[in-house]
Design a protein around this motif. Structure first.
Motif: not given
Length: 436
Positions: A269-278
């Motif tokens: 799935q890759g890396f998204d904004e929610q991951d960046k926020r965490i």
């Protein structure tokens, strides 16, 4: 652990306004239109010597008004699970309605303390009219005006009286805590289960600090760890948005309590904004950080180059977090799952690292020779000396002339050089610059 207060009630009774009042700043958007509160609202509050988290559940409901009752009731159930004290907000202007009675019925059946808050009581007559809400079956009520602040002092006095003390260290708190965080269905629970079933691990269940969850004690290579799974909400919801909201709250709380945060990504799935926020949240609280690419068994043409491409892709998304180690695993097959604990332990060691003052200043001298400090306003900037004032997490203090003139790019240069020299892999570094 900091105790939690949730604000519940039907729409448009002033929950978001009360939330803003309790946390002391205007964070929630307040509007008369139903369902306008869409952001994730939780903040920190302090009163009479106690810190606590405040959660505003306003607006976490579907747009379909036919299921509004189910939505409100679901919020109440989740608030009961997650909170130490519940504020049940009603509106003195519109009086009692059937939805208020529905919420009251749920709240009366559970053991958590509930304070009935009669909002919009901004004059004596309205405060007198508040007595009709005794019909809802609660012993005490608190007439307040969230807009003006009237009555909120008495309410807060009662809230902190009911709150438990911040959790003292229990068994297991002396051991490093590793929190598994990430989006739904990336394999957090699968990884935790795989580790706990590993024949090299000794497992003991201990009382968890996240509500409605059991943290697990794991012994690996002679070291004991507490593993925290943030995926534990029971999904009895018809309203998905409520679940997602409380999952976010739980994740943030777990990050604050952890020593190392393992962000689990689905390699497909890759890396998204929610991951960046965490990641930003973990960095803000100076936690050790590891990224684990799960489901690597599904990735075609597995080789080192592909992993490097993933690492470059993620580091390009968060340029200032390129110090975070990225590993590939498969919770399903057990492939390299021990690497998660080994990498977390390496990050813990880096977090505890202490650089001696002579060693640090020798490094500073070498760094300044490689790249001199800039001249600002006709004066040469100088760093006289530096000292590491804290470890776990590391904090460095630099004494210099005109620290306010030091440009951000040179600060970044110092951090990069510190990492080149002393590593600190997976560990945020705090640098403080002071006038000599």
């Amino acid at each position: 652990m900091i105790p939690t207060v949730s604000i519940v009630g039907r729409p448009n009774v002033g929950k978001s306004t009360l939330f803003n009042r309790l946390i002391g700043r205007r964070k929630a958007i307040v509007h008369d239109e139903y369902g306008v509160t869409r952001d994730r609202h939780y903040g920190e509050s302090y009163w009479n010597g106690k810190n606590f988290t405040v959660i505003d559940t306003g607006g976490y409901l579907p747009d379909d008004l036919n299921v509004i009752t189910a939505g409100v009731r679901e919020q109440v159930h989740l608030a009961i699970e997650e909170s130490d004290v519940i504020l049940f907000v009603v509106d003195t202007e519109s009086g009692i309605n059937t939805l208020d009675k529905s919420v009251a019925e749920v709240l009366r059946k559970q053991s958590k303390p509930v304070l009935l808050v009669v909002n919009k009581a901004d004059n004596e007559n309205k405060a007198m009219n508040a007595v009709e809400f005794y019909e809802l079956g609660f012993d005490e009520l608190y007439p307040v005006s969230a807009i003006s602040g009237t009555g909120t002092g008495d309410l807060l006095d009662k809230v902190v009286e009911l709150l438990p003390d911040e959790a003292t260290e229990e068994e297991g708190d002396q051991f490093p805590k590793i929190a598994f965080v990430g989006r739904p269905n990336v394999g957090k629970s699968s990884l935790m289960n795989a580790l706990l079933k590993n024949e090299r691990c000794i497992v003991t269940d201990i009382p968890g600090t996240t509500r409605d969850a059991i943290n697990s004690q794991l012994d690996y290579n002679g070291q004991t760890y507490i593993l925290v799974d943030t995926a534990g909400l029971r999904k009895k919801a018809k309203v998905k948005e409520n679940i997602e909201f409380y999952s976010t709250v739980r994740t943030d709380r777990s990050i604050k309590e952890a020593d190392v945060v393992v962000l689990i990504l689905d390699a497909m799935q890759g890396f998204d904004e929610q991951d960046k926020r965490i990641l930003r949240e973990a960095e803000k609280f100076n936690k050790g950080i590891v990224i684990a690419l799960n489901k690597w068994d599904l990735v075609p043409e597995k080789d080192t180059n592909l992993l490097k491409e993933f690492q470059e892709y993620i580091h390009n998304k968060v340029l200032t977090l390129d110090y975070i180690p990225i590993i590939s695993i498969s919770a399903l097959t057990g492939q390299r799952i021990e690497k998660v604990i080994q990498t977390a332990q390496s990050v813990i060691d880096q977090r505890r690292k202490k650089i001696s003052t002579p060693e640090l200043n020798k490094f500073i001298e070498k760094m300044l020779k490689a790249r001199a400090l800039p001249v600002k306003r006709g004066r040469q900037l100088k760093i006289q000396y530096a000292v590491q004032v804290k470890s776990n997490p590391p904090v460095f203090k630099f004494f210099m002339n005109n620290p306010q003139e030091l440009p951000p790019n040179y600060r970044r240069f110092i951090e990069n050089k510190l990492r080149e020299e002393f590593s600190f892999e997976g560990v945020p570094i705090t640098m403080v610059f002071r006038q000599k």
